[in-house]
Design a protein around this motif. Structure first.
Motif, PDB file in Angstrom:
ATOM      1  N   LEU A  34       0.837  -1.202   0.000  1.00 45.63           N
ATOM      2  CA  LEU A  34       0.000   0.000   0.000  1.00 45.63           C
ATOM      3  C   LEU A  34       0.873   1.254   0.000  1.00 45.63           C
ATOM      4  CD1 LEU A  34      -2.496  -1.219   2.728  1.00 45.63           C
ATOM      5  CD2 LEU A  34      -2.894  -1.195   0.260  1.00 45.63           C
ATOM      6  N   LYS A  35       0.212   2.390  -0.116  1.00 45.07           N
ATOM      7  CA  LYS A  35       0.913   3.676  -0.079  1.00 45.07           C
ATOM      8  C   LYS A  35       0.799   4.277   1.312  1.00 45.07           C
ATOM      9  CE  LYS A  35       0.318   4.563  -4.896  1.00 45.07           C
ATOM     10  NZ  LYS A  35       0.279   5.530  -5.926  1.00 45.07           N
ATOM     11  N   GLY A  36       1.756   5.122   1.651  1.00 47.43           N
ATOM     12  CA  GLY A  36       1.745   5.781   2.955  1.00 47.43           C
ATOM     13  C   GLY A  36       0.471   6.564   3.209  1.00 47.43           C
ATOM     14  N   SER A  37      -0.062   7.189   2.163  1.00 47.74           N
ATOM     15  CA  SER A  37      -1.274   7.993   2.321  1.00 47.74           C
ATOM     16  C   SER A  37      -2.497   7.156   2.677  1.00 47.74           C
ATOM     17  CB  SER A  37      -1.540   8.784   1.039  1.00 47.74           C
ATOM     18  OG  SER A  37      -1.636   7.918  -0.074  1.00 47.74           O
ATOM     19  N   ASP A  38      -2.438   5.835   2.443  1.00 48.73           N
ATOM     20  CA  ASP A  38      -3.565   4.963   2.779  1.00 48.73           C
ATOM     21  C   ASP A  38      -3.741   4.806   4.293  1.00 48.73           C
ATOM     22  OD1 ASP A  38      -3.985   4.529   0.048  1.00 48.73           O
ATOM     23  OD2 ASP A  38      -2.765   2.713   0.026  1.00 48.73           O
ATOM     24  N   LEU A  39      -2.687   5.018   5.040  1.00 47.42           N
ATOM     25  CA  LEU A  39      -2.741   4.815   6.487  1.00 47.42           C
ATOM     26  C   LEU A  39      -3.778   5.702   7.156  1.00 47.42           C
ATOM     27  CD1 LEU A  39      -1.702   3.535   9.099  1.00 47.42           C
ATOM     28  CD2 LEU A  39       0.101   5.256   9.139  1.00 47.42           C
ATOM     29  N   SER A  40      -3.819   6.964   6.808  1.00 46.34           N
ATOM     30  CA  SER A  40      -4.763   7.884   7.444  1.00 46.34           C
ATOM     31  C   SER A  40      -6.206   7.456   7.210  1.00 46.34           C
ATOM     32  CB  SER A  40      -4.555   9.309   6.935  1.00 46.34           C
ATOM     33  OG  SER A  40      -3.283   9.768   7.300  1.00 46.34           O
ATOM     34  N   LEU A  41      -6.496   6.946   6.011  1.00 46.17           N
ATOM     35  CA  LEU A  41      -7.849   6.479   5.713  1.00 46.17           C
ATOM     36  C   LEU A  41      -8.202   5.258   6.551  1.00 46.17           C
ATOM     37  CD1 LEU A  41      -7.350   8.262   3.077  1.00 46.17           C
ATOM     38  CD2 LEU A  41      -9.030   6.752   2.075  1.00 46.17           C
ATOM     39  N   LEU A  42      -7.253   4.331   6.651  1.00 46.72           N
ATOM     40  CA  LEU A  42      -7.509   3.143   7.467  1.00 46.72           C
ATOM     41  C   LEU A  42      -7.807   3.514   8.916  1.00 46.72           C
ATOM     42  CD1 LEU A  42      -4.746   0.730   6.121  1.00 46.72           C
ATOM     43  CD2 LEU A  42      -7.218   0.476   5.826  1.00 46.72           C
ATOM     44  N   LEU A  43      -7.008   4.412   9.460  1.00 45.79           N
ATOM     45  CA  LEU A  43      -7.207   4.819  10.850  1.00 45.79           C
ATOM     46  C   LEU A  43      -8.533   5.552  11.034  1.00 45.79           C
ATOM     47  CD1 LEU A  43      -3.579   5.974  11.738  1.00 45.79           C
ATOM     48  CD2 LEU A  43      -4.704   3.818  12.359  1.00 45.79           C
ATOM     49  N   ALA A  44      -8.873   6.417  10.084  1.00 49.59           N
ATOM     50  CA  ALA A  44     -10.142   7.148  10.166  1.00 49.59           C
ATOM     51  C   ALA A  44     -11.323   6.182  10.105  1.00 49.59           C
ATOM     52  CB  ALA A  44     -10.236   8.183   9.047  1.00 49.59           C
ATOM     53  N   LEU A  45     -11.280   5.233   9.178  1.00 53.05           N
ATOM     54  CA  LEU A  45     -12.370   4.269   9.059  1.00 53.05           C
ATOM     55  C   LEU A  45     -12.456   3.371  10.291  1.00 53.05           C
ATOM     56  CD1 LEU A  45     -11.996   3.363   5.292  1.00 53.05           C
ATOM     57  CD2 LEU A  45     -13.938   4.546   6.360  1.00 53.05           C
ATOM     58  N   ASP A  46     -11.318   3.080  10.896  1.00 56.11           N
ATOM     59  CA  ASP A  46     -11.306   2.249  12.099  1.00 56.11           C
ATOM     60  C   ASP A  46     -12.025   2.929  13.263  1.00 56.11           C
ATOM     61  OD1 ASP A  46     -10.384  -0.159  13.521  1.00 56.11           O
ATOM     62  OD2 ASP A  46      -9.173   1.268  14.670  1.00 56.11           O
ATOM     63  N   THR A  47     -11.921   4.240  13.333  1.00 52.50           N
ATOM     64  CA  THR A  47     -12.561   4.967  14.438  1.00 52.50           C
ATOM     65  C   THR A  47     -14.014   5.339  14.136  1.00 52.50           C
ATOM     66  OG1 THR A  47     -11.729   7.093  13.632  1.00 52.50           O
ATOM     67  CG2 THR A  47     -10.366   5.921  15.255  1.00 52.50           C
ATOM     68  N   HIS A  48     -14.505   4.951  12.960  1.00 51.47           N
ATOM     69  CA  HIS A  48     -15.890   5.238  12.576  1.00 51.47           C
ATOM     70  C   HIS A  48     -16.543   3.967  12.040  1.00 51.47           C
ATOM     71  CE1 HIS A  48     -14.157   9.260  12.718  1.00 51.47           C
ATOM     72  NE2 HIS A  48     -15.378   9.678  12.939  1.00 51.47           N
ATOM     73  N   PRO A  49     -16.938   3.074  12.935  1.00 52.93           N
ATOM     74  CA  PRO A  49     -17.516   1.803  12.481  1.00 52.93           C
ATOM     75  C   PRO A  49     -18.802   1.970  11.667  1.00 52.93           C
ATOM     76  CG  PRO A  49     -17.700   2.033  14.864  1.00 52.93           C
ATOM     77  CD  PRO A  49     -16.865   3.174  14.379  1.00 52.93           C
ATOM     78  N   GLN A  50     -19.447   3.124  11.768  1.00 57.24           N
ATOM     79  CA  GLN A  50     -20.645   3.399  10.977  1.00 57.24           C
ATOM     80  C   GLN A  50     -20.296   3.739   9.534  1.00 57.24           C
ATOM     81  OE1 GLN A  50     -19.199   5.525  13.042  1.00 57.24           O
ATOM     82  NE2 GLN A  50     -19.460   7.619  12.353  1.00 57.24           N
ATOM     83  N   GLY A  51     -19.000   3.760   9.232  1.00 59.68           N
ATOM     84  CA  GLY A  51     -18.528   4.057   7.879  1.00 59.68           C
ATOM     85  C   GLY A  51     -18.419   5.551   7.642  1.00 59.68           C
ATOM     86  N   LEU A  52     -17.742   5.893   6.572  1.00 64.48           N
ATOM     87  CA  LEU A  52     -17.548   7.296   6.203  1.00 64.48           C
ATOM     88  C   LEU A  52     -17.725   7.464   4.703  1.00 64.48           C
ATOM     89  CD1 LEU A  52     -14.393   8.096   8.356  1.00 64.48           C
ATOM     90  CD2 LEU A  52     -16.651   9.099   8.676  1.00 64.48           C
ATOM     91  N   ARG A  53     -18.270   8.617   4.326  1.00 63.10           N
ATOM     92  CA  ARG A  53     -18.363   8.983   2.920  1.00 63.10           C
ATOM     93  C   ARG A  53     -17.055   9.678   2.531  1.00 63.10           C
ATOM     94  NH1 ARG A  53     -23.062  11.136   4.992  1.00 63.10           N
ATOM     95  NH2 ARG A  53     -22.383  13.216   4.421  1.00 63.10           N
ATOM     96  N   PRO A  54     -16.722   9.666   1.239  1.00 63.38           N
ATOM     97  CA  PRO A  54     -15.467  10.295   0.807  1.00 63.38           C
ATOM     98  C   PRO A  54     -15.313  11.743   1.271  1.00 63.38           C
ATOM     99  CG  PRO A  54     -16.342   8.976  -0.965  1.00 63.38           C
ATOM    100  CD  PRO A  54     -17.386   8.973   0.129  1.00 63.38           C
ATOM    101  N   GLU A  55     -16.381  12.530   1.216  1.00 62.35           N
ATOM    102  CA  GLU A  55     -16.273  13.932   1.642  1.00 62.35           C
ATOM    103  C   GLU A  55     -16.012  14.049   3.141  1.00 62.35           C
ATOM    104  OE1 GLU A  55     -20.713  12.986   1.197  1.00 62.35           O
ATOM    105  OE2 GLU A  55     -18.921  12.669   0.005  1.00 62.35           O
ATOM    106  N   GLU A  56     -16.515  13.098   3.919  1.00 61.81           N
ATOM    107  CA  GLU A  56     -16.228  13.092   5.353  1.00 61.81           C
ATOM    108  C   GLU A  56     -14.754  12.761   5.595  1.00 61.81           C
ATOM    109  OE1 GLU A  56     -20.460  11.718   7.319  1.00 61.81           O
ATOM    110  OE2 GLU A  56     -19.259  10.177   6.313  1.00 61.81           O
ATOM    111  N   LEU A  57     -14.231  11.827   4.808  1.00 59.57           N
ATOM    112  CA  LEU A  57     -12.809  11.498   4.918  1.00 59.57           C
ATOM    113  C   LEU A  57     -11.943  12.696   4.556  1.00 59.57           C
ATOM    114  CD1 LEU A  57     -12.916   7.916   3.436  1.00 59.57           C
ATOM    115  CD2 LEU A  57     -11.992   8.522   5.682  1.00 59.57           C
TER     116      LEU A  57
END
Length: 167
Positions: A34-57
């Motif tokens: 993976l790319k380094g920039s993918d880490l922030s998305l993984l962490l954000a999604l992990d803290t939001h089990p209800q999921g996130l929309r792209p604009e929220e990310l």
């Protein structure tokens, strides 16, 4: 210390910190393909089990839509996230079990680094650092928006002056 020297020291320190964070992200994420920039998305999604929309990310991790889109596509391709296909425009993304396992591993690795760093200074100093950082981000955002508006106004004025001189 003179104001210019403070600014140089500050910018150099932030630059070095950013560089090390990017190296950390790259090393751990490259191990996973993976790319380094993918880490922030993984962490954000992990803290939001209800999921996130792209604009929220975008808002949550302060990244542009193009980066979010590329990362989500990459993470989905690697089986780390799934997209709720029930809606077209308001689709949410969620971590898969594989994504959750990877995120858990990465959180443990990051915690080791942060724990060692947090022991270097006391809690009040950390709180002051975070308060300062948040205030600085806000000030920079305001300055950038003010500067953009000024540039747009000057560009419009330049176009108007140019049109007048052609008459």
């Amino acid at each position: 210390m003179e104001q210019t020297e403070k600014m140089i020291k500050f910018l150099n320190t932030l630059g070095a910190l950013g560089k090390q964070i990017n190296k950390f992200k790259a090393i751990y994420m490259e191990e996973q393909g993976l790319k380094g920039s993918d880490l922030s998305l993984l962490l954000a999604l992990d803290t939001h089990p209800q999921g996130l929309r792209p604009e929220e990310l975008c808002s949550l991790i302060h990244a542009d839509k193009a980066l979010i889109s590329r990362s989500l596509k990459n993470l989905k391709h690697n089986g780390l996230v799934i997209k709720d296909e029930s809606t077209v425009y308001k689709a949410r993304y969620y971590l898969t079990q594989k994504g959750k396992a990877l995120t858990e591993y990465l959180e443990v690795e990051a915690a080791k680094i942060f724990e060692a760093s947090h022991m270097a200074i006391d809690q009040n100093q950390w709180e002051a650092f975070y308060d300062f950082s948040t205030t600085l981000i806000s000030q920079l955002e305001q300055q950038i928006e003010t500067r953009k508006r000024l540039q747009q106004k000057n560009a419009q004025k330049g176009n108007s002056d140019s049109e007048k001189s052609q008459m």
